[in-house]
Design a protein around this motif. Structure first.
Motif, PDB file in Angstrom:
ATOM      1  N   LYS A   1      39.856  16.838  40.666  1.00 16.56           N
ATOM      2  CA  LYS A   1      40.226  15.749  41.747  1.00 16.56           C
ATOM      3  C   LYS A   1      40.752  14.539  41.036  1.00 16.56           C
ATOM      4  O   LYS A   1      41.911  14.206  41.641  1.00 16.56           O
ATOM      5  CB  LYS A   1      38.519  15.442  42.123  1.00 16.56           C
ATOM      6  CG  LYS A   1      37.788  16.408  42.520  1.00 16.56           C
ATOM      7  CD  LYS A   1      36.240  15.720  42.848  1.00 16.56           C
ATOM      8  CE  LYS A   1      35.566  15.270  41.554  1.00 16.56           C
ATOM      9  NZ  LYS A   1      35.383  15.935  40.432  1.00 16.56           N
ATOM     10  N   SER A   2      40.487  14.116  39.916  1.00 16.09           N
ATOM     11  CA  SER A   2      41.279  12.923  39.405  1.00 16.09           C
ATOM     12  C   SER A   2      42.766  13.381  38.935  1.00 16.09           C
ATOM     13  O   SER A   2      43.627  12.378  39.305  1.00 16.09           O
ATOM     14  CB  SER A   2      40.558  12.252  38.304  1.00 16.09           C
ATOM     15  OG  SER A   2      39.237  11.904  38.473  1.00 16.09           O
ATOM     16  N   THR A   3      42.938  14.500  38.517  1.00  8.56           N
ATOM     17  CA  THR A   3      44.392  14.891  38.288  1.00  8.56           C
ATOM     18  C   THR A   3      45.118  14.956  39.616  1.00  8.56           C
ATOM     19  O   THR A   3      46.185  14.555  39.458  1.00  8.56           O
ATOM     20  CB  THR A   3      44.116  16.391  37.619  1.00  8.56           C
ATOM     21  OG1 THR A   3      43.566  16.329  36.534  1.00  8.56           O
ATOM     22  CG2 THR A   3      45.782  16.733  37.212  1.00  8.56           C
TER      23      THR A   3
ATOM     24  N   ALA B   1      40.760   6.179  46.232  1.00  9.42           N
ATOM     25  CA  ALA B   1      39.634   5.293  45.522  1.00  9.42           C
ATOM     26  C   ALA B   1      39.070   6.745  44.645  1.00  9.42           C
ATOM     27  O   ALA B   1      38.323   7.768  45.469  1.00  9.42           O
ATOM     28  CB  ALA B   1      38.651   5.073  46.528  1.00  9.42           C
ATOM     29  N   ASP B   2      39.176   6.577  43.470  1.00 14.14           N
ATOM     30  CA  ASP B   2      38.631   7.647  42.639  1.00 14.14           C
ATOM     31  C   ASP B   2      36.996   7.312  42.141  1.00 14.14           C
ATOM     32  O   ASP B   2      36.946   6.507  41.142  1.00 14.14           O
ATOM     33  CB  ASP B   2      39.338   8.106  41.357  1.00 14.14           C
ATOM     34  CG  ASP B   2      38.999   9.157  40.418  1.00 14.14           C
ATOM     35  OD1 ASP B   2      38.105   9.844  40.940  1.00 14.14           O
ATOM     36  OD2 ASP B   2      39.634   9.611  39.589  1.00 14.14           O
ATOM     37  N   GLU B   3      36.095   7.950  42.797  1.00 16.15           N
ATOM     38  CA  GLU B   3      34.825   7.513  42.415  1.00 16.15           C
ATOM     39  C   GLU B   3      34.532   6.056  42.454  1.00 16.15           C
ATOM     40  O   GLU B   3      34.208   5.566  41.580  1.00 16.15           O
ATOM     41  CB  GLU B   3      34.255   7.999  41.194  1.00 16.15           C
ATOM     42  CG  GLU B   3      34.573   9.574  41.138  1.00 16.15           C
ATOM     43  CD  GLU B   3      33.600  10.573  40.692  1.00 16.15           C
ATOM     44  OE1 GLU B   3      32.428  10.189  40.681  1.00 16.15           O
ATOM     45  OE2 GLU B   3      34.062  11.665  40.366  1.00 16.15           O
ATOM     46  N   PRO B   4      34.726   5.334  43.529  1.00 12.82           N
ATOM     47  CA  PRO B   4      34.584   3.853  43.530  1.00 12.82           C
ATOM     48  C   PRO B   4      33.284   3.303  43.497  1.00 12.82           C
ATOM     49  O   PRO B   4      33.255   2.191  43.012  1.00 12.82           O
ATOM     50  CB  PRO B   4      35.304   3.521  44.752  1.00 12.82           C
ATOM     51  CG  PRO B   4      35.111   4.492  45.661  1.00 12.82           C
ATOM     52  CD  PRO B   4      35.123   5.849  44.811  1.00 12.82           C
TER      53      PRO B   4
HETATM   54 MG   LIG Z   1      37.523  12.562  37.922  1.00 19.10          MG
END
Ligand SMILES: [Mg+2]
Ligand SMILES: Nc1ncnc2c1ncn2[C@@H]1O[C@H](COP(=O)(O)OP(=O)(O)OP(=O)(O)O)[C@@H](O)[C@H]1O
Length: 289
Positions: A45-47, A175-178
């Motif tokens: 996901k973050s990648t 928004a990455d796990e905000p």
């Molecule tokens: Mg991640």
């Protein structure tokens, strides 16, 4: 109108790793929607988010096409990327404390973001920063302007990070796990804030989360990632009522009444059975800051 974000066959491989971290992801976002991406830890996901921001380390090889407002971004130079980030695309990272400079007042950090992208005076930047702080719900923003980050609560710091991300009115907010580091009440408020800002400014939001409750609360559509692949994309209501992929079904089966906020998605094995007993997958208790 051109698509705000269109991904075609995007793959990312880190160095000589045998498996790509992201594999053949194709996805087009609708303007003004909140699109959720869920998937267990390590699913890419973050990648994927960092690839859209062109923030991957140099060992990462990205293939495929990433287009923002109809423009291919995989080959932009540094100046073009600086322009893209902030103006067109902005990102909120998971850990607010880590994205703020502890030695610098929160207001100046927002003002600096504004001045990086538009030629405005310090005085004007300060006025706009206070306006943004008010918009994200910081009480008495003018008097909090000069506070260092540690003088704010965790929820307020995350609001400052959101204000900075929104400073230049990006068309796409990633928004990455905000809300992962926040307690349940503050999580709900921050999500509500993102939803309100989306409505007010027509911002498109790509929201990465472990949390199916978050998806249910704010996302219009959702994509499920599994081992680097986007295995299912659906309207949120359809995903919950009629999941198509066996992994998605296993994921939902493991969260019958909605998992408690902040809980990690369970590890699901190749035969799509759920391993509920993976103790190292649970998040530490949040301290409510
Ligand atoms: Mg991640
Ligand atoms: N800088 C890096 N160098 C090498 N491998 C990396 C790097 N960043 C991520 N990876 C690998 O890429 C894969 C996907 O990681 P990623 O961080 O995208 O997962 P994620 O879905 O965001 O997980 P989480 O939910 O834990 O944040 C993992 O196997 C990870 O080890």
């Amino acid at each position: 109108m051109t698509d705000i974000l269109a991904l075609s066959q995007v793959s990312v491989r880190f160095g000589a790793q045998p498996e790509p971290a992201v594999r053949n992801v194709s996805l087009t976002l609708n303007r003004g929607e909140i699109f959720g991406i869920v998937g267990e830890s390590g699913s890419g996901k973050s990648t994927l988010a960092n690839a859209v921001m062109s923030l991957l380390p140099t060992i990462a090889q990205t293939t495929g096409s990433i287009s923002v407002n109809g423009r291919e971004i995989t080959h932009l130079d540094t100046a073009e990327l600086r322009n893209l980030r902030g103006n067109e695309v902005a990102m909120i990272f998971q850990d607010a404390s880590a994205s703020l400079d502890p030695t610098w007042s929160v207001g100046d950090q927002i003002a600096e973001t504004l001045r990086a992208h538009s030629r405005i005076s310090l005085r004007e930047a300060k006025a706009q920063a206070i306006q943004l702080m008010s918009e994200v719900g910081i009480p008495e923003p003018a008097s909090r302007y000069s506070d260092a980050p540690h003088r704010l609560s965790g929820g307020q710091r995350q609001r400052i990070v959101i204000a900075a991300a929104l400073a230049n009115r990006p068309q796409l907010l990633i928004a990455d796990e905000p809300t992962t580091a926040l307690d349940v009440t503050i999580q709900a408020q921050v999500l509500q804030l993102i939803d309100t800002l989306r409505t007010a400014h027509g911002t498109t939001v790509l929201l990465i989360t472990h949390d199916l409750g978050v998806v249910a609360q704010v996302c219009d559509r959702v994509g499920v990632m599994y081992r680097g692949e986007l295995i299912e994309v659906a309207e949120t209501t359809d995903l919950f009522s009629a999941p198509r992929h066996p992994y998605t079904r296993a994921l939902l089966a493991s969260n019958p009444a909605g998992a408690p906020r902040g809980s990690r998605l369970p590890v699901i094995s190749d035969d799509w059975s759920v391993d509920r007993a993976a103790p190292d997958e649970s998040l530490p208790e949040t301290d409510g800051r």
